[in-house]
Design an enzyme around this catalytic site. Structure first.
Site, PDB file in Angstrom:
ATOM      1  N   GLU A 220      16.078  19.897   1.231  1.00  9.82           N
ATOM      2  CA  GLU A 220      16.550  20.378   2.535  1.00  9.82           C
ATOM      3  C   GLU A 220      15.749  19.629   3.593  1.00  9.82           C
ATOM      4  O   GLU A 220      14.601  19.972   3.867  1.00  9.82           O
ATOM      5  CB  GLU A 220      16.348  21.898   2.647  1.00  9.82           C
ATOM      6  N   CYS A 254      15.159  22.735  12.210  1.00  8.85           N
ATOM      7  CA  CYS A 254      15.881  21.608  11.608  1.00  8.85           C
ATOM      8  C   CYS A 254      17.285  21.471  12.180  1.00  8.85           C
ATOM      9  O   CYS A 254      17.842  20.381  12.220  1.00  8.85           O
ATOM     10  CB  CYS A 254      15.941  21.788  10.098  1.00  8.85           C
TER      11      CYS A 254
END
Ligand code: NAD
Length: 514
Positions: A220, A254
């Site tokens: 990720e 993010c």
């Protein structure tokens, strides 16, 4: 703020922790779904019972407003706990294979089995959510798990290391604290799955280490998330949501919008809307505001400050910084052009760049010159505008008139593509990452008498016929494919015949003349 020292796990203990987790997994306790559910609930209570202390640690490490900690770090873990607890009985049910006349008698099915002992490496920006949401999924799937929180958030990682063994099975679930040497040691060991969340540079280190043991990984990662603005947009809505997404957690998200592609002749209007929204967010200025976080470390503050100092764009809001107090003012920079410092890497801080472009086509071309981002955002009411962007680009998520909230949306996983990573987390999708689908069937002896007897030697011609009958037919031959192929073949033979005829006629003529 008083400094907090994070006690690191002694390196020589790391293989022992791995061995303990493996032995506990092999003892078979996690086979029991009721046991898993109890452990999942305990993850929730570990945070709930200690919420104030955890939120205080988050304030210490990230200067983060309690509301943001609760809304974006703790509540999503509670949601994961609730979802896994409620759905686990369903998730673990063996799945029957698609019906097939040839094979149904064997009862073919897929059985969800745990992968084994898994490793979860988390970053600093949402230290609870990015550590415990994968843990819930790993437990749900029946694994033992070792967690590696970020060393950049010492108060939080310390409290988690103290709490975990008090709430969860201390043999199956462990925390290792440390920095690069400790993580390097961890990565030498054979894990059954690694889920890593963090930056792409370390993602490559993790994937390389995992490859040595053929360990499957979920990565990720991050990147630069663009926003594309349609000039006919609801300006206030766009300004409010984009600024919220960029400035929450001081931009250390993010999925945060990183830069905004705006038509050049609309930039003034858009920037004016951002400026007036900025004032409503921080009426007494952001430095004094209780609604604005700090950057995680002085090193990161220095890095973001350098990106702002070196920009050739025009700062219209913010721009101030103080490395000592890890403060970067929420900043808006307009007229940012390709090659600018702010476009050179993921900012991961409270700085929004406005990049003027000619039109939506140029915006799409701009996005496609970079890596595939985790998210692309469009602000528009026009489905054609939206589709122009989404159908000509690639990203983990394609979102209209909203930013950042996707991990909180029940049923939607988070996952990147290309440089923003691979695999998924949250909910059933994360459960599947930590699950091995074991193929299972049981073939009764009578099956060989009515089918499949042909596989046993000595083979006879009738065996081959029987086998073909079981296989069935191919799908219809595509007409379009034939139509295209045929003229080419005809054209070849026609040309061949014409050249041949010409050659024969020429030869006859030559003979006649002779
Ligand atoms: P970080 O510095 O906390 O590092 C993450 C983890 O990697 C830590 O546990 C750290 O100990 C470990 N690590 C660091 N260097 C290492 C090395 N050389 N070898 C092995 N392990 C090492 O956090 P970060 O990486 O700066 O996190 C921010 C990044 O994470 C951003 O790029 C962000 O976009 C990304 N991110 C992605 C998601 C997502 O869902 N895709 C979520 C959050 C953050």
């Amino acid at each position: 703020m008083a400094e907090i020292t994070l006690p690191y796990t002694p390196i020589e203990d790391i293989p022992k922790i791995h061995a303990r987790a493996r032995a506990a997994f092999r003892a078979g306790r996690t086979k029991d779904v009721a046991f898993r559910k109890a452990q999942i609930a305990q993850v929730g209570y570990m945070l709930k019972d200690n919420e104030e202390a955890v939120i205080a640690a988050m304030k210490h490490d990230l200067g983060r407003p309690p509301l943001e900690s609760e809304m974006m770090d703790l509540s999503p873990v509670y949601a994961e706990v609730r979802a896994a607890y409620a759905n686990l009985d369903q998730w673990v049910k063996p799945q029957a294979a698609e019906f097939s006349l040839n094979f149904f008698a064997m009862g073919p099915k897929l059985v969800a089995e745990p992968k084994g002992t898994v490793l979860i490496i988390a970053p600093f920006n949402f230290p609870a959510f990015l550590l415990f949401s994968p843990l819930v999924s790993a437990i749900a799937a029946g694994n033992a798990a070792v967690l590696k929180p970020s060393e950049q958030t010492p108060a939080i990682s310390k409290i988690f290391a103290e709490l975990l063994p008090k709430y969860l099975d201390p043999e199956l679930y462990h925390i290792i604290n440390g920095g690069v040497p400790e993580t390097t040691k961890i990565l030498e060991l054979p894990w059954d799955h690694i889920l890593y969340t963090g930056n792409g540079r370390v993602g490559r280190i993790v994937a390389t280490a995992a490859a040595r043991h053929l360990t499957p990984t979920t990565l990720e990662l991050g990147g630069k998330n663009p926003v594309v603005i349609d000039p006919r947009v609801d300006l206030d809505l766009a300004a409010r949501r984009i600024l919220w997404g960029r400035f929450t957690n001081a931009g250390q998200i993010c999925l945060s919008p990183d830069y905004v592609l705006v038509p050049a002749d609309f930039q003034d209007k858009f920037v004016a809307a951002l400026e007036s929204m900025y004032k409503t967010f921080y009426p007494d200025g952001p430095e004094k505001s209780d609604s604005f976080s700090r950057v995680v470390t002085k090193a990161h503050t220095q890095r973001i400050k350098r990106l702002v100092d070196e920009t050739t764009g025009t700062i219209v809001c913010g721009g101030q910084s103080d490395v000592e107090t890890r403060y970067i003012a929420p900043t808006i920079v307009r007229d940012v052009r390709e090659g600018d410092s702010l476009l050179s890497e993921e900012i991961f801080g409270p700085v929004l760049c406005i990049v003027p472009v000619k039109d939506v086509d140029e915006a799409v071309a701009f996005i496609n010159r970079g890596d595939h981002p985790l998210a692309i955002y469009v602000f528009s009411e026009d489905p054609k505008f939206e589709q122009k962007v989404f159908s000509n680009t690639k990203s983990g998520a394609a979102v209209t008139n909203e930013v950042v909230i996707m991990p909180g949306v029940h049923g939607l996983p988070v996952g990147g593509v290309g440089a923003s990573g691979y695999g998924y987390y949250t909910g059933k999708h994360a459960f599947e990452q930590f699950t091995h689908l074991r193929v299972s069937l049981k073939n009764p002896s009578w099956v060989d008498k009515i089918a499949f007897g042909f596989r046993f030697p000595p083979y006879t011609p009738s065996y081959r016929k029987n086998m073909r009958q079981m296989g069935g037919r191919l799908p219809p031959r595509p007409a379009g494919g034939l139509a295209k192929a045929a003229p080419k073949r005809w054209a070849f033979w026609l040309a061949f015949a014409l050249v041949g005829a010409a050659a024969v006629l020429t030869r006859q003529r030559q003979l006649r003349l002779a």
